[in-house]
Design an enzyme around this catalytic site. Structure first.
Site, PDB file in Angstrom:
ATOM      1  N   GLU A 179       2.905 -47.827  29.476  1.00 40.54           N
ATOM      2  CA  GLU A 179       2.112 -46.587  29.500  1.00 40.54           C
ATOM      3  C   GLU A 179       2.947 -45.320  29.551  1.00 40.54           C
ATOM      4  O   GLU A 179       2.407 -44.218  29.371  1.00 40.54           O
ATOM      5  CB  GLU A 179       1.106 -46.603  30.667  1.00 40.54           C
ATOM      6  CG  GLU A 179       1.690 -46.353  32.049  1.00 40.54           C
ATOM      7  CD  GLU A 179       2.229 -47.613  32.697  1.00 40.54           C
ATOM      8  OE1 GLU A 179       2.606 -47.530  33.883  1.00 40.54           O
ATOM      9  OE2 GLU A 179       2.259 -48.679  32.045  1.00 40.54           O
ATOM     10  N   SER A 208     -12.132 -26.719  29.741  1.00 36.14           N
ATOM     11  CA  SER A 208     -12.506 -27.058  31.113  1.00 36.14           C
ATOM     12  C   SER A 208     -12.033 -26.008  32.114  1.00 36.14           C
ATOM     13  O   SER A 208     -11.031 -25.319  31.911  1.00 36.14           O
ATOM     14  CB  SER A 208     -11.922 -28.424  31.485  1.00 36.14           C
ATOM     15  OG  SER A 208     -12.401 -28.846  32.741  1.00 36.14           O
ATOM     16  N   SER A 256      -6.317 -47.464  25.305  1.00 35.30           N
ATOM     17  CA  SER A 256      -7.118 -46.265  25.569  1.00 35.30           C
ATOM     18  C   SER A 256      -8.334 -46.230  24.648  1.00 35.30           C
ATOM     19  O   SER A 256      -9.442 -45.881  25.074  1.00 35.30           O
ATOM     20  CB  SER A 256      -6.267 -45.007  25.361  1.00 35.30           C
ATOM     21  OG  SER A 256      -5.215 -44.941  26.296  1.00 35.30           O
ATOM     22  N   HIS A 296       1.734 -48.811  35.889  1.00 33.48           N
ATOM     23  CA  HIS A 296       0.867 -47.872  36.609  1.00 33.48           C
ATOM     24  C   HIS A 296       1.299 -47.746  38.077  1.00 33.48           C
ATOM     25  O   HIS A 296       0.509 -47.928  39.004  1.00 33.48           O
ATOM     26  CB  HIS A 296      -0.600 -48.315  36.517  1.00 33.48           C
ATOM     27  CG  HIS A 296      -1.151 -48.316  35.118  1.00 33.48           C
ATOM     28  ND1 HIS A 296      -1.358 -47.161  34.397  1.00 33.48           N
ATOM     29  CD2 HIS A 296      -1.512 -49.339  34.295  1.00 33.48           C
ATOM     30  CE1 HIS A 296      -1.833 -47.462  33.194  1.00 33.48           C
ATOM     31  NE2 HIS A 296      -1.932 -48.769  33.099  1.00 33.48           N
ATOM     32  N   LYS A 338      -0.285 -56.937  32.771  1.00 33.55           N
ATOM     33  CA  LYS A 338      -0.502 -56.144  33.987  1.00 33.55           C
ATOM     34  C   LYS A 338       0.702 -56.226  34.919  1.00 33.55           C
ATOM     35  O   LYS A 338       1.562 -57.083  34.789  1.00 33.55           O
ATOM     36  CB  LYS A 338      -1.765 -56.605  34.709  1.00 33.55           C
ATOM     37  CG  LYS A 338      -3.044 -56.385  33.926  1.00 33.55           C
ATOM     38  CD  LYS A 338      -3.257 -54.914  33.546  1.00 33.55           C
ATOM     39  CE  LYS A 338      -3.530 -54.023  34.739  1.00 33.55           C
ATOM     40  NZ  LYS A 338      -3.740 -52.602  34.320  1.00 33.55           N
ATOM     41  N   TYR A 389       2.441 -53.159  31.452  1.00 37.42           N
ATOM     42  CA  TYR A 389       1.787 -52.011  32.079  1.00 37.42           C
ATOM     43  C   TYR A 389       2.089 -52.062  33.571  1.00 37.42           C
ATOM     44  O   TYR A 389       1.887 -53.096  34.218  1.00 37.42           O
ATOM     45  CB  TYR A 389       0.267 -52.057  31.874  1.00 37.42           C
ATOM     46  CG  TYR A 389      -0.181 -51.750  30.465  1.00 37.42           C
ATOM     47  CD1 TYR A 389       0.043 -50.500  29.905  1.00 37.42           C
ATOM     48  CD2 TYR A 389      -0.839 -52.708  29.698  1.00 37.42           C
ATOM     49  CE1 TYR A 389      -0.359 -50.212  28.599  1.00 37.42           C
ATOM     50  CE2 TYR A 389      -1.251 -52.433  28.402  1.00 37.42           C
ATOM     51  CZ  TYR A 389      -1.009 -51.181  27.863  1.00 37.42           C
ATOM     52  OH  TYR A 389      -1.407 -50.898  26.584  1.00 37.42           O
ATOM     53  N   ARG A 411      -6.151 -61.289  29.275  1.00 40.55           N
ATOM     54  CA  ARG A 411      -5.273 -60.996  28.148  1.00 40.55           C
ATOM     55  C   ARG A 411      -3.946 -61.757  28.288  1.00 40.55           C
ATOM     56  O   ARG A 411      -3.627 -62.270  29.360  1.00 40.55           O
ATOM     57  CB  ARG A 411      -4.993 -59.489  28.081  1.00 40.55           C
ATOM     58  CG  ARG A 411      -6.177 -58.659  27.641  1.00 40.55           C
ATOM     59  CD  ARG A 411      -5.899 -57.172  27.756  1.00 40.55           C
ATOM     60  NE  ARG A 411      -5.876 -56.721  29.150  1.00 40.55           N
ATOM     61  CZ  ARG A 411      -5.667 -55.462  29.534  1.00 40.55           C
ATOM     62  NH1 ARG A 411      -5.429 -54.533  28.613  1.00 40.55           N
ATOM     63  NH2 ARG A 411      -5.675 -55.136  30.814  1.00 40.55           N
ATOM     64  N   ASP A 436      -6.782 -46.524  36.793  1.00 43.10           N
ATOM     65  CA  ASP A 436      -5.460 -47.145  36.666  1.00 43.10           C
ATOM     66  C   ASP A 436      -4.359 -46.243  37.221  1.00 43.10           C
ATOM     67  O   ASP A 436      -3.292 -46.727  37.590  1.00 43.10           O
ATOM     68  CB  ASP A 436      -5.149 -47.458  35.201  1.00 43.10           C
ATOM     69  CG  ASP A 436      -5.568 -48.871  34.808  1.00 43.10           C
ATOM     70  OD1 ASP A 436      -5.683 -49.719  35.709  1.00 43.10           O
ATOM     71  OD2 ASP A 436      -5.782 -49.117  33.618  1.00 43.10           O
TER      72      ASP A 436
END
Length: 377
Positions: A124, A226, A140, A102, A81, A100, A23, A276
């Site tokens: 993010e 859950s 996402s 992370h 990234k 991003y 990308r 991630d």
């Protein structure tokens, strides 16, 4: 710390060097919009080739084609990234980095940003008042679609799977797909799996979230609140298990332990999209597009850390469609005024001048968080 309070003079777009990342952070159309503001755009030669965007197209849009160091020398660097180790020496105190990050999964990157004094904004963690994550949402959605698509393929025998057709056929039961997390990734994955006629169990802790999704539910898609007991019952029955849990900025919780993975049938598949942020399956370890699958306890684990990188043209166009307004705001107004105009950027600030300014990131790095506005000039 020497963050400029005025308009940004130059924007740099380095070529992504993370393994299998194709990308690019801007498109030629986006360059044209930024040039209209009078901002120089420095594109590293070859940065868009993997996404099908040529140097000639960028040049025609008004970008300057430069080398790597020149791209990093801009006032604002936009990437896809997190910086890789060989890029750490290019970080500096007067740089604003928008990408991003992370950092929960990549603490060494956080340490490098702090050591350099770089102002780093993470796509993010940019969060609106309603809790939505506008710069993460398109990736996402893509990751969710890929999770169902990849999982269906890995269930085929030639790929090492159980030999199960995800939607079954007349007289034969479909695959059971268990999706943990009903956010953007999980809902998209569940919806596509259901469209393929799989039996889908969509698990989430929030009854309110599941209730909002109820009118959109189609096919064999069953939303469930859950719990630990529910996970223990349904995970061993899954042909395909998709981990789609996200805590913005924080490490993903481990919801499926190794003992539970051992109870899954040989040839079953796990797709851990949460990798991630460290992963939500105890046995997951980050993999790459060229070597995407590890088999543990007879179960195939797909845990590629940059899943949308598999479809770089689509992913680049989708990413830039949401990041460009923020880039334009920073470029035209400077970071401080851009935050005033778009206050959600405050939550995107992860590091400033050697300080951590996102609480979840600070917790992961074992440091004290400072309020972003106390760090800005």
């Amino acid at each position: 710390m020497t963050i400029s309070t005025g308009p940004i003079r130059s924007i740099g777009v380095p070529r992504e060097i993370k393994r299998d990342e194709r990308r690019v952070a801007l498109t030629p159309d986006a360059v044209r919009e930024l040039r209209h503001l009078g901002t120089r755009v420095l594109i590293e030669a070859g940065a868009g080739i993997g996404a099908g965007m040529s140097d000639q197209a960028f040049a025609a849009a008004g970008a300057e084609l430069v080398g790597r160091e020149q791209a990093w020398d801009a006032d604002l660097v936009v990437k896809v990234k997190e910086p890789q180790a060989e890029e750490f020496p290019l970080l500096r105190p007067d740089l604003v980095l928008f990408t991003y990050l992370h950092l929960a999964a990549y603490p060494r990157v956080g340490e490098a940003l702090l050591a350099a004094g770089t102002t780093a904004i993470a796509y993010e963690t940019v969060q609106l008042d309603d809790g939505s994550l506008p710069l993460l949402a398109p990736m996402s959605e893509i990751a969710g679609r890929l999770a169902a698509q990849v999982g269906a393929r890995l269930l085929e025998s030639p790929q090492g799977g159980r030999g199960v057709l995800i939607g079954g056929c007349t007289g034969v039961a479909p695959a059971r797909v268990v999706v943990i997390g009903a956010g953007s990734v999980g809902w998209t994955a569940a919806r596509l799996a259901a469209a393929l006629d799989a039996e889908v169990l969509l698990l989430d802790l929030s009854p309110e979230r599941l209730r909002r999704l109820e009118p959109l539910r189609q096919g064999r898609l069953i939303p469930l609140v859950s719990s630990r007991s529910l996970l223990e019952r349904v995970v061993p029955t899954a042909d395909l298990l998709i981990g789609a849990v996200l805590l913005p900025g924080d490490r993903a919780p481990t919801l499926v332990d190794e003992a539970l993975v051992q109870q899954m049938r040989p040839g079953s598949v796990i797709v851990d999209v949460a990798i991630d942020q460290g992963g939500c399956i105890a046995t997951s370890r980050e993999t790459s597009h060229t070597d995407p699958v590890r088999t543990i306890h007879g179960v195939q684990h797909y845990a590629v850390g940059n899943m949308p990188g598999a479809v770089p043209f689509t992913a680049t166009e989708a990413l830039v469609s949401v990041t460009l307004p923020y880039i334009q705001a920073i470029a035209s107004r400077g970071l401080v005024d851009a935050i005033t105009a778009r206050p959600e950027l405050t939550s995107g600030l992860n590091t400033i001048g050697g300080a951590v300014c996102h609480p979840a990131v600070a917790k992961v790095l074992g440091l004290e968080a400072r309020h972003p506005m106390a760090c800005l000039p």
